[in-house]
Design an enzyme around this catalytic site. Structure first.
Site, PDB file in Angstrom:
ATOM      1  N   PHE A 105       0.833  -1.206   0.000  1.00  0.00           N
ATOM      2  CA  PHE A 105       0.000   0.000   0.000  1.00  0.00           C
ATOM      3  C   PHE A 105       0.871   1.260   0.000  1.00  0.00           C
ATOM      4  O   PHE A 105       0.420   2.352  -0.368  1.00  0.00           O
ATOM      5  CB  PHE A 105      -0.954   0.004   1.212  1.00  0.00           C
ATOM      6  CG  PHE A 105      -0.307   0.344   2.524  1.00  0.00           C
ATOM      7  CD1 PHE A 105      -0.225   1.655   2.961  1.00  0.00           C
ATOM      8  CD2 PHE A 105       0.197  -0.653   3.341  1.00  0.00           C
ATOM      9  CE1 PHE A 105       0.367   1.974   4.176  1.00  0.00           C
ATOM     10  CE2 PHE A 105       0.783  -0.350   4.557  1.00  0.00           C
ATOM     11  CZ  PHE A 105       0.864   0.972   4.975  1.00  0.00           C
ATOM     12  N   LYS A 106       2.125   1.119   0.389  1.00  0.00           N
ATOM     13  CA  LYS A 106       3.008   2.283   0.477  1.00  0.00           C
ATOM     14  C   LYS A 106       3.453   2.790  -0.888  1.00  0.00           C
ATOM     15  O   LYS A 106       4.000   3.893  -0.997  1.00  0.00           O
ATOM     16  CB  LYS A 106       4.211   1.946   1.360  1.00  0.00           C
ATOM     17  CG  LYS A 106       3.781   1.649   2.789  1.00  0.00           C
ATOM     18  CD  LYS A 106       4.910   1.219   3.686  1.00  0.00           C
ATOM     19  CE  LYS A 106       4.365   0.878   5.076  1.00  0.00           C
ATOM     20  NZ  LYS A 106       5.418   0.430   6.010  1.00  0.00           N
ATOM     21  N   ASP A 107       3.196   2.012  -1.942  1.00  0.00           N
ATOM     22  CA  ASP A 107       3.501   2.482  -3.288  1.00  0.00           C
ATOM     23  C   ASP A 107       2.719   3.747  -3.625  1.00  0.00           C
ATOM     24  O   ASP A 107       3.226   4.624  -4.333  1.00  0.00           O
ATOM     25  CB  ASP A 107       3.174   1.402  -4.326  1.00  0.00           C
ATOM     26  CG  ASP A 107       4.196   0.277  -4.359  1.00  0.00           C
ATOM     27  OD1 ASP A 107       5.399   0.557  -4.193  1.00  0.00           O
ATOM     28  OD2 ASP A 107       3.793  -0.890  -4.549  1.00  0.00           O
TER      29      ASP A 107
END
Length: 267
Positions: A105-107
């Site tokens: 999700f950090k992308d």
């Protein structure tokens, strides 16, 4: 105009979004947060893509520093992968946030933040070194998102022997402008080193910033998938959200993460 102040002292001079983004951590060790929050009519937000919603939602936070058209282009480039909402049962849905290049999700935030930073640094014709503590996902997302971005170098600190083999391979793969360092210690030791670097007078002349959740540039883009999830739910007639919510609590979101930054973004 929204400005940003340190959580440790709101009476000090406030910064623009660009200044807060490039500074990372406040000199007093506090976190930069907005002095106000814009309100949106949920029904008017674009529903075709997260990038379109993102441009509408994020622009008020940074309009002093960027044109709407440039923000549009940055978000279309950064958020060029899907985040579908899937039905598990009539009252339970899951938002898939693992379709980015590092499956995290950090992308979403890392790619957006990298492109904003690169744009702002180009305006000022200067460079910066991003220093990041990671236990796995953050480091690989930052390394991928920032790799090859003009005017930016990245240094990753990760705890030696305390990340998975797959994560370590993602961290140490050769990328332009990225260097990874294994630290003898825990993730907390890595984070302490990063925070200490920002307040170390011996490093005062070194242009440093961070891509950890201590940077407001991580939190603001992470808002978007919360809004995107509910917007998809409304579009698919899963829920009926009254415009502006008006105090209704029709959607409950469970965050399957111990990351307070992710939760704070949703809040």
């Amino acid at each position: 105009m929204i400005q940003y102040y340190s959580t440790k002292d709101s009476t000090k001079a406030k910064l623009s979004f660009k200044e807060a983004l490039l500074t990372g951590l406040a000199p007093d060790g506090g976190l930069y947060v907005p002095d106000s929050f814009p309100k949106f009519d949920f029904d008017t937000l674009a529903a075709s893509s997260m990038a379109e919603i993102g441009s509408q939602v994020l622009y008020p936070y940074m309009q002093e520093n960027i044109e709407q058209a440039e923000l549009d282009a940055i978000l279309k480039d950064a958020l060029n992968f899907p985040a579908p909402l899937h039905k598990l049962d009539p009252s339970l849905y899951v938002l898939e946030l693992f379709h980015g290049p590092t499956l995290s999700f950090k992308d979403f935030a890392a790619r957006t933040m990298a492109r904003l930073m690169s744009s702002f640094l180009a305006q000022e014709n200067r460079k910066v070194t991003i220093v990041v503590a990671t236990s796995g996902d953050t480091g690989s997302a930052v390394a991928d998102g920032f790799a090859g971005q003009d005017n930016i170098d990245v240094v990753l600190l990760y705890p030696k022997g305390l990340v998975s083999e797959v994560q370590e391979r993602q961290l140490i793969v050769k990328r332009p402008g990225v260097r990874s360092l294994a630290v003898e210690g825990s993730f907390d030791d890595c984070q302490s080193m990063v925070k200490a670097a920002f307040v170390d007078p011996d490093l005062a002349d070194v242009p440093l910033s961070s891509a950890n959740s201590i940077n407001i540039g991580r939190l603001l883009p992470q808002m978007l998938y919360y809004i995107w999830a509910v917007k998809q739910a409304v579009t698919l007639n899963i829920v009926n959200i009254d415009s502006g919510y008006k105090g209704h609590k029709e959607v409950n979101i469970c965050v399957p993460s111990g990351n307070l930054g992710n939760f704070s973004a949703g809040f």
